[in-house]
Design a protein around this motif. Structure first.
Motif, mmCIF file in Angstrom:
data_model
loop_
_atom_site.group_PDB
_atom_site.id
_atom_site.type_symbol
_atom_site.label_atom_id
_atom_site.label_comp_id
_atom_site.label_asym_id
_atom_site.label_seq_id
_atom_site.Cartn_x
_atom_site.Cartn_y
_atom_site.Cartn_z
ATOM 1 N N LEU A 54 -3.943 -0.006 17.492
ATOM 2 C CA LEU A 54 -3.171 0.372 16.301
ATOM 3 C C LEU A 54 -3.800 1.567 15.580
ATOM 4 N N GLY A 55 -5.132 1.658 15.607
ATOM 5 C CA GLY A 55 -5.783 2.834 15.030
ATOM 6 C C GLY A 55 -5.297 4.098 15.737
ATOM 7 N N GLU A 68 -9.951 6.715 10.439
ATOM 8 C CA GLU A 68 -9.051 6.862 11.580
ATOM 9 C C GLU A 68 -9.065 5.667 12.531
ATOM 10 N N SER A 69 -10.257 5.292 13.024
ATOM 11 C CA SER A 69 -10.290 4.221 14.029
ATOM 12 C C SER A 69 -9.756 2.915 13.455
ATOM 13 N N GLU A 86 3.003 -7.792 10.743
ATOM 14 C CA GLU A 86 2.298 -8.206 9.526
ATOM 15 C C GLU A 86 1.855 -7.029 8.656
ATOM 16 N N GLN A 87 1.499 -5.927 9.308
ATOM 17 C CA GLN A 87 0.955 -4.788 8.565
ATOM 18 C C GLN A 87 1.950 -3.647 8.459
ATOM 19 N N ASP A 97 1.549 -1.268 5.431
ATOM 20 C CA ASP A 97 0.340 -0.451 5.485
ATOM 21 C C ASP A 97 0.455 0.627 6.563
ATOM 22 N N LEU A 98 0.937 0.227 7.722
ATOM 23 C CA LEU A 98 1.028 1.194 8.824
ATOM 24 C C LEU A 98 1.976 2.332 8.452
ATOM 25 N N TYR A 119 -2.636 5.269 -1.090
ATOM 26 C CA TYR A 119 -1.354 4.610 -1.337
ATOM 27 C C TYR A 119 -1.497 3.174 -1.836
ATOM 28 N N ARG A 161 2.245 -8.746 16.713
ATOM 29 C CA ARG A 161 1.983 -9.492 15.476
ATOM 30 C C ARG A 161 1.508 -8.561 14.356
ATOM 31 N N LEU A 162 0.543 -7.690 14.691
ATOM 32 C CA LEU A 162 -0.037 -6.828 13.657
ATOM 33 C C LEU A 162 0.939 -5.746 13.205
ATOM 34 N N SER A 196 -8.845 -7.718 12.126
ATOM 35 C CA SER A 196 -8.658 -7.829 13.573
ATOM 36 C C SER A 196 -9.900 -7.429 14.350
ATOM 37 N N VAL A 200 -1.642 4.869 14.755
ATOM 38 C CA VAL A 200 -1.537 5.581 13.473
ATOM 39 C C VAL A 200 -1.871 7.064 13.677
ATOM 40 N N ALA A 222 -7.137 -9.557 19.390
ATOM 41 C CA ALA A 222 -7.054 -8.895 18.085
ATOM 42 C C ALA A 222 -7.962 -7.658 17.999
ATOM 43 N N SER A 229 -6.632 -3.911 17.375
ATOM 44 C CA SER A 229 -7.066 -3.082 16.239
ATOM 45 C C SER A 229 -7.297 -1.642 16.686
ATOM 46 N N GLY A 282 -5.470 1.113 11.715
ATOM 47 C CA GLY A 282 -4.499 0.074 12.065
ATOM 48 C C GLY A 282 -4.996 -1.319 11.731
ATOM 49 N N ASP A 283 -6.037 -1.386 10.950
ATOM 50 C CA ASP A 283 -6.636 -2.688 10.637
ATOM 51 C C ASP A 283 -6.714 -2.867 9.122
ATOM 52 N N ALA A 301 2.672 3.451 5.494
ATOM 53 C CA ALA A 301 2.040 4.313 4.489
ATOM 54 C C ALA A 301 0.990 5.213 5.139
ATOM 55 N N ARG A 302 0.285 4.688 6.110
ATOM 56 C CA ARG A 302 -0.796 5.460 6.716
ATOM 57 C C ARG A 302 -0.274 6.512 7.691
#
Lengths: 426, 426
Positions: free
Chosen positions: A310-311, B141-142, A21-22, A25-26, B332, A17-18, B289, A314, A303, A307, B145-146, A28-29
């Motif tokens: 996903l961190g 960093e952590s 949805e993101q 952002d992801l 960004y 889901r994330l 999240s 990235v 969630a 998080s 993804g949020d 770009a990061r």
């Protein structure tokens, strides 16, 4: 950047889901868009609450992991196998891996780290301890210039929920567990949580990072909370304490070894960890220069865990684009784990005793014989209800155990009603 | 790896001590020994409590920074110049820089980041906010993804010490400040702390990281604590609140802009930040999240700040050995900072009023006219002592300010005795 996801349960579905949805952002990061290459599941056709092309699902996790176009593998299956084989396979093919698998890391982290080194990929696992709370990265990176002395925390939300309920409502362990199960805080088979296995795996991971050493899961002293009674909780409360299941990693005074343990303990109600309610987690880190630090947040849940995953995603994504890797496992210090007997702690003991002159003298003599110094002693009740409540000064766990053994054999002691370690007020 | 140190004050001398004492650990963690190449100071010959070869001291910071054999420059001079020129000079020569300089980062971070990018070196600054508390790395960093919604924290130890004293002893601002100065928690000229400049610089840095945007220091709304009276503190206490100087970075509801502000506010005593005593710092981060996270620890002092500097030193050292760089400044999202008037907050107002019928109706009418809804109202005292204490619901700061303006003009209001924002109970 193509991402393979292993597992589509509570955490996996949130990751999907994330990522969706993101996405902007992801991208770009990371510096490049992330694309889901496939999702390995045990059974196809099961109804899932995720918005994803059904063609991405596969039951052949090994084939997914082996695909040439996959750059990063996220493992959220849990357990030892097939997770280990899949992670090793991915790493050995040069892919990077993000995992939330504390059991596997504690059980056989060495194999995973070795495979990451050999394959020149990243192995990140922030989500494996304390869910969304950034804890591993601070230990591994922010405190890399410091000397960690102690890590002390509440790292299992289920047991904290149960103990908090027992404390606030006077419920028994069984009733509190049942409520936790009804609310989804505890699983149908709660063993891993209530017997401390989950916390012990996390303690092994934390100790390894804190002390730059490898910590086998088997070296963690582990006691669960199933024996804790409503009476224990009430009597702790009466004394201004609260019972928490703690994970404690502490360097010995000479700094040459450390202890790792998970057990229930009484902490003063004024201690910041005492205020950690419900299923929240919190971890104290004590470092020589930084002093006391605390990290607090949600330790579990779809969630929050996603998080953390996903961190890491990235971070490994950035590393791959830069053609580099994050910090490797650091085990140079190679300190040994000392046995529980050498751990220095304090004890709260309640003794049912005969109410006659000379009882305290005999009990005190036994403590002295084992070199355990008494901080406070209090007599409660009379006659058949007479109880001595003793709190010791710091002593080795071996000396405290030998004292308890001796007390059980004293004729004037009818029963050792309860024994509980005391932490957090030194 | 050769390290040049700029500044040898409270933090610099601790950096020297720790680089010496932990030389073995630091070498193992970086992958190469770290060597102090030189220490730039303003005056030679001054007695310093550091164990270092006197030949390493120099007053020519520019020459030290320019030396070919210097890999990493640590800047702990503080202030804008010469720190900026020296950092830019180091970065443009391809060196990596670790700095604790919040004022410079907030004032002209863009120039520094640009120089880091151009020189292909690292610019790390964990020590610039909240001392030893790992906060920037977790945000950068952590939580990469949020989606961070809000950062709310106590980031200035001096003002927290003063407000805590006022709260616990009933002291006036002046007396509490004097005590803080005696104990070394406040400087002889306390302006940067008590007027909120220090916290505002930190807020700008935090907001930039949280929202992936560039935040000019001038965009931070700033109010200090010098106007807070013992009466304000006592009346907050009576209502179950405590006054803290907060740094708040919050995304707007539509997510397209954010506000950054530093001002005193009342928070409920049950809020975790209310328990942050003395000179400690603590920061809440609320992410979509991850939920609510809290970071707590020592926000200042020589050793804690040096711990953060050395953590960064290990990181940039590792990066250089691996021929890579850490994550760059991430801007960004390029969100704009909205003016204070658009910030949504709540207010506590005490009004000295005439004690006659119809006063409340007139006051309520004025609030309604500005679309500010009242949550509670309480009348205290009688006759000439009559006071109305009002707590509003959430409204824009502009509407609240206009209401206060209107109240001051009402004939039945003798004085607006105090106005304080309320945070932390939504």
């Amino acid at each position: 950047m193509k991402v393979a996801l292993l597992g589509c349960g509570v955490v996996g579905s949130q990751v999907i889901r994330l990522m969706h949805e993101q996405a902007g952002d992801l991208a770009a990061r990371v510096g490049a868009p992330l694309e889901l290459a496939g999702v390995a599941v045990r059974r196809l056709g099961r109804k899932r609450d995720v918005d994803v092309d059904p063609a991405l699902f596969t039951t052949d996790a090994e084939a997914l992991v082996a695909r040439d176009d996959v750059d990063v593998v996220i493992e959220v299956i849990g357990g030892i196998e097939p997770a280990r084989s899949l992670i090793v396979s991915a790493l050995s093919k040069g892919k990077s891996v993000v995992t939330a698998n504390k059991a596997l890391l504690a059980e056989d982290g060495a194999t995973l780290h070795e495979a990451a080194r050999a394959g020149n990929g990243d192995l990140y696992f922030e989500a494996s301890v304390a869910g969304a709370i950034p804890l591993l990265r601070p230990l591994r990176e922010s405190l890399a210039g410091d000397h960690v002395k102690r890590v002390l925390g509440i790292v299992n939300g289920t047991t904290n929920y149960i103990l908090d309920k027992m404390d606030s409502t006077g419920a028994s362990f069984t009733d509190a567990l049942e409520e936790a199960q009804t609310l989804g805080y505890a699983e149908a088979d709660p063993t891993a949580d209530v017997e401390g296995f989950d916390a012990a795996a996390k303690a092994a991971i934390l100790a390894g990072l804190a002390f730059h050493s490898r910590v086998p899961a088997a070296d963690v002293h582990r006691e669960g909370i199933t024996e804790i009674t409503a009476t224990d909780v009430a009597s702790a409360k009466a004394m201004g304490y609260v019972i928490k299941l703690l994970a404690i990693c502490a360097r010995s005074d000479d700094g040459r070894s450390f202890g790792v343990r998970v057990h229930p303990a009484m902490i003063p109600r004024t201690h910041p960890l005492a205020g950690v309610r419900e299923a929240y987690n919190a971890v104290f880190v004590e470092a020589e220069s930084a002093g006391q630090l605390m990290f607090y947040g949600k330790g579990a849940g779809g969630a929050p865990t996603a998080s953390a995953v996903l961190g890491d995603l990235v971070a490994v994504g950035r590393n791959r684009l830069a053609g580099t890797r994050g910090p490797e496992e650091s085990t140079y210090a190679d300190l040994s784990v000392h046995p529980m007997g050498e751990t220095v702690t304090r004890c709260h003991v309640a003794l049912d005793v005969a109410d006659k002159p000379g009882v305290l003298a005999r009990v005190a003599e036994l403590f002295a014989k084992h070199d355990v110094s008494i901080q406070t002693v209090r007599q409660e009740g009379h006659g058949d209800d007479a109880q001595l409540v003793i709190v010791t000064h710091r002593a080795t766990d071996a000396a405290l155990s030998a004292t308890m053994e001796g007390l059980r054999e004293l004729d004037i002691v009818r029963a050792v009603a309860s024994v509980m370690r005391v932490e957090g007020d030194d």
